[in-house]
Design an enzyme around this catalytic site. Structure first.
Site, PDB file in Angstrom:
ATOM      1  CD  GLU A  17      -1.614  -2.360   1.774  1.00  0.00           C
ATOM      2  OE1 GLU A  17      -0.390  -2.605   1.913  1.00  0.00           O
ATOM      3  OE2 GLU A  17      -2.507  -3.179   2.051  1.00  0.00           O
ATOM      4  CG  LEU A  18       4.760   3.548   2.067  1.00  0.00           C
ATOM      5  CD1 LEU A  18       3.941   4.762   2.526  1.00  0.00           C
ATOM      6  CD2 LEU A  18       5.905   3.303   3.039  1.00  0.00           C
ATOM      7  CE  LYS A 120      23.194  -4.896  -2.578  1.00  0.00           C
ATOM      8  NZ  LYS A 120      21.977  -5.694  -2.485  1.00  0.00           N
ATOM      9  CB  ILE A 447      25.694  -7.559 -20.638  1.00  0.00           C
ATOM     10  CG1 ILE A 447      26.850  -6.573 -20.782  1.00  0.00           C
ATOM     11  CG2 ILE A 447      25.799  -8.256 -19.302  1.00  0.00           C
ATOM     12  CD1 ILE A 447      28.228  -7.207 -20.945  1.00  0.00           C
ATOM     13  CB  SER A 449      18.540  -8.458 -21.173  1.00  0.00           C
ATOM     14  OG  SER A 449      19.235  -7.424 -20.542  1.00  0.00           O
ATOM     15  CB  CYS A 532       8.717  -4.307  -2.947  1.00  0.00           C
ATOM     16  SG  CYS A 532       8.069  -2.962  -1.951  1.00  0.00           S
ATOM     17  CD  GLU A 621      24.058  -8.412  -3.763  1.00  0.00           C
ATOM     18  OE1 GLU A 621      24.049  -7.469  -4.556  1.00  0.00           O
ATOM     19  OE2 GLU A 621      23.048  -8.987  -3.369  1.00  0.00           O
ATOM     20  CG  HIS A 657      27.843  -8.984 -16.606  1.00  0.00           C
ATOM     21  ND1 HIS A 657      28.483  -7.844 -17.027  1.00  0.00           N
ATOM     22  CD2 HIS A 657      26.723  -8.577 -15.973  1.00  0.00           C
ATOM     23  CE1 HIS A 657      27.758  -6.795 -16.655  1.00  0.00           C
ATOM     24  NE2 HIS A 657      26.691  -7.211 -16.019  1.00  0.00           N
ATOM     25  CG  HIS A 711      22.265   2.111 -14.999  1.00  0.00           C
ATOM     26  ND1 HIS A 711      23.620   1.861 -15.100  1.00  0.00           N
ATOM     27  CD2 HIS A 711      21.742   1.061 -14.333  1.00  0.00           C
ATOM     28  CE1 HIS A 711      23.897   0.725 -14.489  1.00  0.00           C
ATOM     29  NE2 HIS A 711      22.778   0.219 -14.022  1.00  0.00           N
TER      30      HIS A 711
HETATM   31  N1  GLN Z   1      22.539 -11.178 -18.547  1.00  0.00           N
HETATM   32  C1  GLN Z   1      21.852 -10.246 -17.721  1.00  0.00           C
HETATM   33  C2  GLN Z   1      21.225  -9.165 -18.581  1.00  0.00           C
HETATM   34  O1  GLN Z   1      21.786  -8.814 -19.558  1.00  0.00           O
HETATM   35  C3  GLN Z   1      22.779  -9.606 -16.719  1.00  0.00           C
HETATM   36  C4  GLN Z   1      22.065  -8.697 -15.776  1.00  0.00           C
HETATM   37  C5  GLN Z   1      22.905  -8.181 -14.617  1.00  0.00           C
HETATM   38  O2  GLN Z   1      24.098  -8.272 -14.615  1.00  0.00           O
HETATM   39  N2  GLN Z   1      22.313  -7.584 -13.622  1.00  0.00           N
HETATM   40  O3  GLN Z   1      20.187  -8.640 -18.287  1.00  0.00           O
HETATM   41 ZN    ZN Z   2      25.157  -6.276 -15.059  1.00  0.00          ZN
END
Ligand code: GLN
Ligand code: ZN
Length: 770
Positions: A17-18, A120, A447, A449, A532, A621, A657, A711
């Site tokens: 909800e938030l 994090k 990479i 996708s 989330c 991480e 990767h 990004h």
């Molecule tokens: N193979 C994934 C992609 O290309 C790698 C994603 C990632 O490193 N977070 O989406």
């Molecule tokens: Zn990545």
């Protein structure tokens, strides 16, 4: 009398909800009043839930619109100067506009300011907003959120225990924004604000205040350790009768035990899940005045508590201290677990038997209360029944054939060094691979996708709803894959990918196909702000019942003469982004996943896919919080990757990767993974991150430093990428370099993707010619 103590409660709401209210407010679809009201309902619901569960010490000020560290920055007036123009927008209650500007940036009404940095929260997947400090930073009480929430609860008939992040932890969580000072020295300026806060809470009638100092469970220096004593002397003097509780979590106190038990406070909270063994040593040195809050119910994972085990710990403490000085609690705030197991009703993804092993936040409150009643000794019929049910669930977990697969355990136990070692050293493999693929210098790839457009997501949703058939879905995916192969050919990329259109998420996609995995419907956990995640649950021995990725990779390869790279998620990342078993070491679970991935690697190899990427973005991480534990983790994490990738032909080229990682202190371990090619995110740091690969230790295998930031929709120019590649070439020998973006392209749209890749290939060609 054993009191029950809760450290914090999830605040996004059982059905997010938030999140919904926040996002509606940001989109200007609801007013500030409506948002404040939604928040108030969540808080009141949480307090009531805890009260009904019989919790004695119920937290307040654990609610946050975005992040509790940001709340504190606003409370103590640590507001960076770039937000000055928004100060006049300070709102009576929550300073909403200023607050969200600090969290997310602000670009309206002629004002354009960036957000504060996010990172994090310890080793969780929760992200906090990093406080920014300047030399001679002043602090002043700027928000009374802590008081408003205490009073709000009181008005609804519930006495609460306000929660504050402690002053030392707060400073350590932040960052110096200029040179010439140590942020811990700001403590002198900060303490008066805490004194004021405690004064106000005392005046309002608060009986307990919880001060979170998780750094007491981490590696700190002597100066900080000494500071704890003086700081808490001041705070307890200012507390005017309030009973202070120091909360530690996520680790054991270890070398800080002496310091922690001697703080002049009423109670100390211990994480007895992560720091199971510290109870004995703490009991041996505890002074007669201190109460212990025993964090026996795990706040970080979703398993039912083992009552018999917890009661053993509680009894030990009660024998030493008496009932009045022992409290029962979850190990940490419950922020890190989902809301309510009762909202799970999908037996297909979460079988009944598995569900019976789980406890979410609400169920954990009941466990805390049960344990208090059981330890107290006056057991009513209902609690006795729950105790029996708890024992039965624990027994079913120990023996269930759903969990225990002897073949998997045996195979995992018999992993040898040979299984974790490629047949030939890298130089020989490189020659064999060169003979096979004949790739140019500065070979280009991506990479994995490609854009997950609205259409792609709609096909998946439609298939789930049943409004299209599997055949229709497959046809769409096949066509999108083919278009993507053709595009990469046109762009003249050297190593192609199939595009990952069939995948929802890089962990979920594999989890859904691996045995030993379950999924929740509403198991949301806050990651940052309104975002989330719903981590899958590893409950049993993991294995691969059938091929997972061969179909689409082989299909893509059938369309082209260029090599298509197979695309897998690595064992450590699959582990790290799931709720994991607590009935065996993390390393064992990781090895099981590694063997399942190895099976897929070999199946890909057999189908003719000879370049295979195994993504491990989460290796970094997973590092334990304490330095002393880190090498052991790195050893098994690296070995698990090697198990997943070693048992292949010399001319099979393994890529890995990693993104959002700093490699400086772990570069030798990264090299020990022995992937033939590693692609990393480097463009935003202008190749600075690459320095780790070319310092005293020279990274031996091939490297693809990302040449553009995925990004942002911004299309980088060829020149920019040429410059970055020249920078890379200055530190890493040209024969070792690949050319690729920072990460996958799934969040991008097609036009910018095409334009950027076109420039990227052009940049690679320019470097080849030099
Ligand atoms: N193979 C994934 C992609 O290309 C790698 C994603 C990632 O490193 N977070 O989406
Ligand atoms: Zn990545």
């Amino acid at each position: 009398m054993l009191l029950t103590n809760n450290l914090g409660y999830p605040r996004v709401g059982a059905f997010r909800e938030l999140k919904k209210a926040n996002e509606a407010y940001w989109a200007k679809k609801i007013s500030a009043e409506e948002l404040l009201d939604a928040a108030k309902q969540i808080r009141e619901g949480n307090w009531k839930t805890q009260k009904d569960a019989g919790i004695d010490l119920i937290p307040s000020n654990d609610f946050s619109f975005y992040d509790q560290v940001l709340d504190l920055s606003l409370t103590v007036g640590a507001i960076p100067a770039r937000y000055n123009s928004l100060l006049n927008k300070i709102d009576r209650n929550y300073n909403l506009d200023l607050y969200f500007a600090m969290a997310r940036g602000f670009q309206q009404e002629g004002v354009d300011v960036t957000a504060m940095e996010m990172t994090k929260w310890f080793d969780t997947n929760y992200h906090y907003i990093v406080p920014e400090f300047t030399k001679n930073q002043e602090f002043k009480l700027t928000s009374e959120k802590f008081l408003n929430e205490y009073n709000e609860a009181k008005a609804s008939g519930i006495e609460t225990k306000p929660v504050l992040i402690g002053p030392i932890t707060y400073l350590l969580l932040g960052k110096e924004k200029e040179a010439g000072f140590d942020r811990i020295d700001l403590i002198e300026n900060l303490i008066p604000v805490y004194e004021q806060i405690l004064g106000k809470l005392a005046e309002a009638g608060a009986q307990y205040v919880q001060i979170d100092e998780p750094f007491l469970a981490l590696d700190i220096d002597n100066k900080t350790r000494a500071l704890y004593q003086t700081v808490f002397e001041k705070l307890s003097a200012a507390a005017k009768g309030i009973k202070l509780i120091v909360a530690t979590y996520f680790e054991a106190l270890r070398d800080n035990e002496e310091t922690a038990v001697n703080l002049p406070v009423h109670a100390l909270h211990l994480d007895l899940v992560r720091g199971e063994n510290q109870l004995d040593t703490v009991l041996a040195k505890i002074p007669a005045s201190l109460t212990l809050s025993l964090g026996v119910v795990e706040g970080r994972n979703i398993w039912k508590n083992d009552y018999e085990k917890s009661l053993g710990q509680i009894k030990k403490a009660v024998d030493a201290l008496g009932k009045d000085r022992v409290w029962i609690a979850p190990s940490s705030s419950l922020l890190h677990v989902p809301f309510d197991l009762d909202n799970e009703d999908n037996e297909e993804s979460l079988p009944k038997e598995v569900k019976n092993w789980l406890a979410f936040a609400k169920q954990k409150l009941a466990e805390v209360k049960d344990l208090a009643i059981l330890a107290e000794g006056e057991v009513d019929a209902k609690t006795a029944e729950r105790f029996e049910a708890n024992k039965a669930a624990a027994e079913s977990r120990r023996t269930s054939p759903l969990i225990h697969k002897p073949e998997v355990k045996e195979r995992t136990a018999n992993i040898t060094d040979d299984d974790a070692t490629r047949t030939s050293p890298f130089a020989n493999r490189k020659a064999a691979q060169q003979a096979k693929f004949n790739l140019p210098a500065f070979a280009t790839t991506t990479i994995g996708s490609f854009p997950q457009t609205k259409d792609v997501r709609k096909w998946r949703a439609d298939l789930k709803k049943g409004s299209i058939t599997q055949e229709q879905y497959d046809k769409e995916i096949a066509e999108e894959t083919e278009r993507t192969i053709r595009l990469q050919e046109q762009l003249d990329i050297d190593v192609l990918v199939h595009g990952e259109f069939e995948r929802n998420d890089m962990v979920e996609y594999f989890g859904e196909q691996l045995a030993g995995y379950a999924f929740t419907k509403n198991g949301w956990v806050q990651s940052y702000g309104s975002r989330c995640v719903k981590p899958p649950v590893i409950y049993g021995d993991v294995y691969r019942p059938a091929d997972m990725t061969v179909r689409w990779s082989a299909y893509a390869q059938s369309l082209t003469n260029r090599p298509v790279k197979g695309m897998l998620t690595g064992p450590v990342t699959i582990l790290q982004w799931s709720f994991v078993r607590n009935d065996q070491p993390r390393s064992t679970t990781t090895y099981q996943i590694a063997l399942a991935i190895l099976d897929e690697v070999q199946a890909l190899e057999k189908s003719g896919i000879k370049i295979i990427q195994i993504d491990e973005p989460a290796i970094r991480e997973g590092l334990p919080l304490r330095k002393a534990d880190q090498q052991d983790y790195l050893n098994w994490a690296v070995r698990a990757f090697r198990v997943s990738s070693s048992n292949v032909d010399d001319d099979t080229q393994i890529h890995t990767h990693m993104c959002y990682s700093e490699f400086n202190d772990i570069i030798e371990d990264i090299a020990a993974m022995d992937a033939d090619v590693i692609t990393i995110e480097t463009s935003r740091s202008q190749m600075e991150l690459l320095d780790a690969f070319a310092g005293d230790f020279k990274y031996p295998n091939d490297i693809g430093p990302g040449v553009y930031d995925i990004h942002s929709p911004r299309v980088p120019s060829t020149d920019e990428m040429v410059n970055l590649l020249r920078k890379a070439k200055a530190v890493v020998p040209a024969e070792q370099l690949w050319v690729n973006p920072d990460c996958g392209l799934k969040t991008r749209a097609w036009p910018e993707t095409k334009a950027a890749l076109e420039s990227m290939v052009e940049a690679a060609k320019i470097l080849r010619a030099e």
